[in-house]
Design an enzyme around this catalytic site. Structure first.
Site, mmCIF file in Angstrom:
data_model
loop_
_atom_site.group_PDB
_atom_site.id
_atom_site.type_symbol
_atom_site.label_atom_id
_atom_site.label_comp_id
_atom_site.label_asym_id
_atom_site.label_seq_id
_atom_site.Cartn_x
_atom_site.Cartn_y
_atom_site.Cartn_z
ATOM 1 C CD GLU A 218 -3.024 -1.091 2.224
ATOM 2 O OE1 GLU A 218 -3.615 -0.040 2.468
ATOM 3 O OE2 GLU A 218 -3.217 -2.137 2.873
ATOM 4 C CG HIS A 234 7.625 -29.386 5.459
ATOM 5 N ND1 HIS A 234 8.134 -30.606 5.859
ATOM 6 C CD2 HIS A 234 7.737 -28.572 6.529
ATOM 7 C CE1 HIS A 234 8.519 -30.535 7.130
ATOM 8 N NE2 HIS A 234 8.281 -29.298 7.559
ATOM 9 C CE LYS A 328 -11.908 -0.333 0.936
ATOM 10 N NZ LYS A 328 -11.479 0.219 2.210
HETATM 11 C C1 F6R Z 1 -6.016 1.654 3.983
HETATM 12 C C2 F6R Z 1 -5.872 0.275 4.362
HETATM 13 C C3 F6R Z 1 -6.830 -0.751 3.817
HETATM 14 C C4 F6R Z 1 -8.138 -0.746 4.641
HETATM 15 C C5 F6R Z 1 -9.100 -1.835 4.145
HETATM 16 C C6 F6R Z 1 -10.349 -1.964 5.014
HETATM 17 O O1 F6R Z 1 -5.121 2.461 4.716
HETATM 18 O O2 F6R Z 1 -4.979 -0.041 5.091
HETATM 19 O O3 F6R Z 1 -6.210 -2.011 3.859
HETATM 20 O O4 F6R Z 1 -7.833 -0.953 5.990
HETATM 21 O O5 F6R Z 1 -9.476 -1.564 2.831
HETATM 22 O O6 F6R Z 1 -10.929 -0.731 5.267
HETATM 23 P P1 F6R Z 1 -11.317 -0.337 6.781
HETATM 24 O O7 F6R Z 1 -10.037 -0.419 7.541
HETATM 25 O O8 F6R Z 1 -11.846 1.049 6.698
HETATM 26 O O9 F6R Z 1 -12.320 -1.353 7.204
#
Ligand code: F6R
Length: 333
Positions: A218, A234, A328
């Site tokens: 990320e 293994h 998303k």
């Molecule tokens: C962004 C990050 C992502 C989010 C993941 C879930 O900084 O680390 O991995 O954590 O998309 O989103 P949340 O944490 O808001 O449930």
């Protein structure tokens, strides 16, 4: 720290302070009845806090499941404790876990900064641990993890001896040195640049290398691979050969924790010896710290800095995660 700060270096520097703040967060009273099983549900930067808590719970007699998916494991009952963590409160997998845990009538705690999950929790009279908003979830690890540790300490599931104040002092004492040009973090960011980092740890400490991988993914916008010992001994150990042109571009790093099983330590030594001719280079990482929690968070802090310096090497903005945001957005239609 300002809520609108969007400088990843400042956010990484902020980790010890974040833990210090989180020690003071309000937490609900734990239930009297011991759980039949503990579940941590959450994804990405939120989910990792469940993985880390599971390391601390290793010696309890209660089974612990980390769930990174929709729904809830079928072993969950009304006697289970279910921690649903979503920093934004809008992650659909976590919301789905919450909804299923409500249907089962489990004992639920929500850890979030807001969103749909907070609304649903309030509507269903589910206790919420509220964390400050405005941070990238992966930079809110202290906020998400520490209150759960305190909750489990208060509930008698974790030892009262876990010293979070000492952890803060230890991390503060380490943080500055990691920014120096000759630090281990700079050194590893150089080694990983234009190579594939392959990260190995014992099964127990695997979540810590997963944190490194996800931070490299990320923050640095780079690929990395993780695998656990002894299992990789293994299978994967033989695969570290072909395609040779690709494997030659790997930088392998083995994380050896002070309380790893002696046979794991021997396996690391012999595995390094066997694979070092096939990959570009191998490093051995032994964390600083005087206890498990300090070992874990020292390693995480180093990894966070590595991912930041690697992002700079790749000329990437460590804050933005456009593909995750776009995915998303598309899924929310
Ligand atoms: C962004 C990050 C992502 C989010 C993941 C879930 O900084 O680390 O991995 O954590 O998309 O989103 P949340 O944490 O808001 O449930």
């Amino acid at each position: 720290m300002s809520r609108t700060s969007h400088n990843m270096l400042d956010l990484i520097r902020h980790l010890p302070k974040e833990i210090e703040e989180a020690i003071e967060f309000d937490i609900p009273d734990p239930w009297q009845e011991r759980p039949d099983i503990i579940v941590f549900s959450g994804m990405g930067g939120s989910g990792i806090s469940g993985d880390l808590t599971k390391i601390l719970l290793e010696s309890t007699h209660v089974p612990v499941v980390v769930h990174k998916d929709y729904g809830i494991p079928s072993c969950v009952t009304p006697h289970s404790w279910v921690f649903v963590t979503s920093y934004s409160g809008n992650t659909e997998e976590a919301i789905s876990s919450f909804e299923d845990a409500i249907k089962i009538g489990s004992k639920i705690v929500v850890i979030t900064s807001g969103g749909t999950l907070k609304k649903l929790a309030m509507k269903n009279n589910v206790p919420v641990i509220s964390v400050p908003s405005g941070f990238p979830p992966r930079a809110a690890l202290g906020y998400l993890f520490i209150p759960v540790v305190n909750f489990l300490k208060r509930g008698g599931l974790l030892s009262e001896d876990i010293d979070l104040v000492k952890l803060v002092m230890f991390l503060k004492s380490q943080s500055k040195a990691l920014e120096e040009m000759d630090s281990i973090a700079h050194d590893l960011a150089e080694k990983f640049y234009l190579r594939i980092p392959v990260l190995y740890a014992s099964r127990r400490y695997f979540p810590v290398v997963e944190r490194w991988r996800t931070q490299i993914n990320e923050n640095s916008k780079a690929f990395a691979h993780t695998s656990a010992l002894p299992e990789m001994n293994h299978n994967e150990i033989t695969g570290l050969l072909n395609p040779d042109g690709v494997i030659e571009g790997f930088w392998a790093i083995f994380f050896q924790f002070p309380d790893d099983h002696p046979r794991i330590k021997l396996r690391i030594k012999e595995t390094i010896d066997l694979v070092s001719g096939s990959v570009m280079g191998v490093s051995l990482f032994v964390p600083k710290g005087t206890n498990i929690l300090e070992n874990i968070f020292y390693t995480i802090l180093v990894g966070d800095y590595v991912s930041y310096f690697l992002a700079i090497n790749y000329n990437q903005d460590p804050i933005s995660i456009p593909r995750i945001d776009e995915l998303k957005r598309r899924l929310s239609k």
